[in-house]
Design a protein around this motif. Sequence first.
Motif, PDB file in Angstrom:
ATOM      1  N   ALA A   1       0.838  -1.201   0.000  1.00 29.01           N
ATOM      2  CA  ALA A   1       0.000   0.000   0.000  1.00 29.01           C
ATOM      3  C   ALA A   1       0.871   1.248   0.000  1.00 29.01           C
ATOM      4  N   GLU A   2       0.379   2.292  -0.648  1.00 24.45           N
ATOM      5  CA  GLU A   2       1.059   3.583  -0.645  1.00 24.45           C
ATOM      6  C   GLU A   2       0.056   4.675  -0.317  1.00 24.45           C
ATOM      7  N   VAL A   3       0.467   5.636   0.498  1.00 21.13           N
ATOM      8  CA  VAL A   3      -0.386   6.755   0.896  1.00 21.13           C
ATOM      9  C   VAL A   3       0.120   8.022   0.214  1.00 21.13           C
ATOM     10  N   PHE A   4      -0.806   8.761  -0.417  1.00 19.61           N
ATOM     11  CA  PHE A   4      -0.441   9.959  -1.169  1.00 19.61           C
ATOM     12  C   PHE A   4      -1.113  11.198  -0.565  1.00 19.61           C
ATOM     13  N   PRO A   5      -0.425  12.359  -0.636  1.00 15.07           N
ATOM     14  CA  PRO A   5      -1.010  13.619  -0.144  1.00 15.07           C
ATOM     15  C   PRO A   5      -1.998  14.168  -1.162  1.00 15.07           C
ATOM     16  N   PRO A   6      -2.708  15.235  -0.818  1.00 14.33           N
ATOM     17  CA  PRO A   6      -3.662  15.839  -1.762  1.00 14.33           C
ATOM     18  C   PRO A   6      -2.987  16.272  -3.061  1.00 14.33           C
ATOM     19  N   VAL A   7      -3.744  16.246  -4.151  1.00  9.09           N
ATOM     20  CA  VAL A   7      -3.243  16.677  -5.452  1.00  9.09           C
ATOM     21  C   VAL A   7      -2.791  18.136  -5.355  1.00  9.09           C
TER      22      VAL A   7
ATOM     23  N   SER B   1       4.563   9.449  -2.857  1.00  5.75           N
ATOM     24  CA  SER B   1       3.862   8.879  -1.708  1.00  5.75           C
ATOM     25  C   SER B   1       4.529   9.301  -0.403  1.00  5.75           C
ATOM     26  N   LEU B   2       3.729   9.393   0.644  1.00  8.08           N
ATOM     27  CA  LEU B   2       4.236   9.753   1.966  1.00  8.08           C
ATOM     28  C   LEU B   2       4.838   8.551   2.678  1.00  8.08           C
ATOM     29  N   LEU B   3       4.250   7.386   2.444  1.00  5.63           N
ATOM     30  CA  LEU B   3       4.778   6.167   3.017  1.00  5.63           C
ATOM     31  C   LEU B   3       4.317   4.966   2.209  1.00  5.63           C
ATOM     32  N   LYS B   4       5.064   3.885   2.357  1.00  2.00           N
ATOM     33  CA  LYS B   4       4.743   2.632   1.692  1.00  2.00           C
ATOM     34  C   LYS B   4       4.677   1.543   2.749  1.00  2.00           C
ATOM     35  N   VAL B   5       3.633   0.722   2.663  1.00  3.53           N
ATOM     36  CA  VAL B   5       3.435  -0.364   3.626  1.00  3.53           C
ATOM     37  C   VAL B   5       3.513  -1.697   2.893  1.00  3.53           C
TER      38      VAL B   5
END
Length: 206
Positions: free
Chosen positions: A80-86, A92-96
């Motif tokens: 999983a990857e978390v992205f900030p607002p467009v 990505s902010l972090l990768k799990v």
Amino acid sequence: AFLGMSVAVHNIGEGRVSLLSTGEDYVLTFPSAYGRSILTTPWVELGGKCDISCPQTGYRAEVEFKCKQFWGTEQNKVVAEVFPPVGISKKSLLKVEGEWNGKMVAKYSSGKTETFLDMSTMPVVPKVVKSVVEQEKHESRRLWREVTQGLKSNNIEQATNGKLALEQKQREEAKDRKEKGVKWDNRMFLPIGENWHFKDPLGNRN
């Protein structure tokens, strides 16, 4: 869908989790589920991509459940990857990464690494449900009880007969309603476009 020795369930639509304390909604899609080796020693896995997004904050996550490779041994892998607002950043902010039923590790864009979630340390909380005799006639556990009993006792014939009988009964009921011009009343959900919405969402309750 039947895939030889496997059964696939492709989940459509989306779910919505509302955090009333923060005023945030999280909209999510779902991975597919696969029942493997259904005629020998059955086992289940998740596969496919899904998304989680928050319209209020603009943050989103892309999640991929990886199916076991035919020649491999690794199972239940998830990335999983978390992205900030467009507009803020495309990175990505972090990768799990890890196993969705085991340990998952998070690596932040700063280089920091830590345990994101360890399922082995989490308690298993049993579902709290009414007994079948207390349930209404159209509740799933009551309708499918013969199939459930057959699967639990490894009686495939009983499960198959229960499934066929229920489906035939529902077809006959639908035909009868059509002939009589009776419209099915949806008690819990309201169709809006291609989606179904809960008639009594938590946000409307006191």
